[in-house]
Design an enzyme around this catalytic site. Structure first.
Site, PDB file in Angstrom:
ATOM      1  N   SER A  42      18.805 -16.222   0.145  1.00 26.68           N
ATOM      2  CA  SER A  42      19.197 -15.050   0.021  1.00 26.68           C
ATOM      3  C   SER A  42      17.694 -14.022  -1.330  1.00 26.68           C
ATOM      4  O   SER A  42      17.520 -12.690  -0.918  1.00 26.68           O
ATOM      5  CB  SER A  42      20.247 -14.003  -0.821  1.00 26.68           C
ATOM      6  OG  SER A  42      20.710 -14.514  -1.847  1.00 26.68           O
ATOM      7  N   LYS A 119      20.607 -12.482  -8.021  1.00 31.79           N
ATOM      8  CA  LYS A 119      20.152 -11.100  -7.086  1.00 31.79           C
ATOM      9  C   LYS A 119      19.807 -10.375  -8.259  1.00 31.79           C
ATOM     10  O   LYS A 119      19.439 -10.085  -9.386  1.00 31.79           O
ATOM     11  CB  LYS A 119      21.719  -9.967  -6.520  1.00 31.79           C
ATOM     12  CG  LYS A 119      22.331 -10.647  -6.134  1.00 31.79           C
ATOM     13  CD  LYS A 119      21.822 -11.720  -4.905  1.00 31.79           C
ATOM     14  CE  LYS A 119      23.144 -12.027  -3.330  1.00 31.79           C
ATOM     15  NZ  LYS A 119      23.078 -12.523  -2.368  1.00 31.79           N
TER      16      LYS A 119
END
Length: 278
Positions: A42, A119
């Site tokens: 990701s 993230k």
């Protein structure tokens, strides 16, 4: 008898040494740095599957999330951070707290599942975040984008989970080149990083997300392959992340391996050892 006594003392000293070592390691991990393996794609191409890094826990101060979770499935051990430091939970505050900056790469606890996620911080409290035609908009303004070329990787099973990458150039065979468009995105504070595009999908066009006070909005750099704040918690997404759920900031890759096991030295990525993260 003397020999028996000496043997017992030796065993006791060994146990003490192990206990002290575990205590020191626990304190080090709780207060200073937490190791973190990258399990998914990701955050490509900033972070690759198999990258290993230490998360700086001193960056934003401390909360219940600073305590480590101990999960050893084979032994049936599942001790959550909240089980150890739950007394610090509930008021969305931090001890010796400081505010993160937009663009920081942060490890945080999922607000519902408690799993550790990594993230990039995109939205601060009070911000309005929206995706329009794959372009990030912050407070009504599109971020600056520049062409970053093409990111290429082999289509093959990656990491211990043996995941295969998604490719912009369609379905490719085992060992073929998997390609994604790369752009350089610059946030309002001047922080620049690369992002990847795979396809056009629902998360490329969203409504406006208004970040509540005391919360943050996160996105993965591999924009079409990231479960992040664009997805509500009720549908396995991340949603808005409370301030107290931040664990720490990632600043540098320490070690990296492309294989399914760390000890497969022929899969080590020497060019990523001690690589600084942007």
């Amino acid at each position: 008898m003397a020999s028996d006594a000496k043997e017992k003392n030796s065993i006791v000293e060994t146990i003490k040494t192990v206990v002290y070592a575990l205590l020191i390691a626990g304190i080090f991990r709780t207060i200073f740095f937490q190791p973190f393996w990258i399990p998914s794609g990701s955050m490509k191409d900033t972070l690759l599957i198999g990258d290993f890094l230490f998360v700086n826990k001193m960056a934003y101060g401390y909360s219940y999330a600073s305590c480590p979770s101990i999960r050893i499935q084979r032994l049936g051990i599942n001790v959550d951070a909240a089980d150890i430091c739950g007394f610090l939970d509930g008021d969305n505050s931090r001890i010796l707290g400081s505010e993160p900056e937009r663009g920081d790469i942060i490890v945080f606890r999922h607000p519902v599942t408690g799993a550790d996620f990594i993230k990039r911080l995109i939205g601060l409290p009070g911000d309005e975040i929206q995706m329009k035609n794959s372009v990030l908009h912050i407070n009504g303004e599109a971020v600056k984008l520049e062409d970053g070329g093409v990111f290429e990787e082999k289509f093959e099973a990656q990491g211990p989970l043996r995941n295969t990458p998604r490719c912009e150039n369609g379905v490719v065979g085992e060992g073929a080149m998997c390609k994604k468009s790369r752009q350089i995105e610059t946030l309002p504070n001047g922080e620049s990083h690369s992002i990847l595009n795979i396809t056009s999908q629902r998360s490329d066009n969203t409504g406006i997300f208004r970040v509540p006070a005391g919360h943050y909005f996160f996105m993965g750099d591999n924009r079409d392959n990231s479960t992040d704040s664009r997805f509500a918690q009720q549908v396995a997404g991340v949603g808005f992340v409370p301030y107290e759920n931040l664990i720490g900031r990632a600043g540098r890759v320490v070690f990296s391996s492309a294989g399914s096991r760390m000890f497969y030295f022929w899969t080590w990525r020497g060019d990523r050892f001690f690589k600084r993260l942007d």
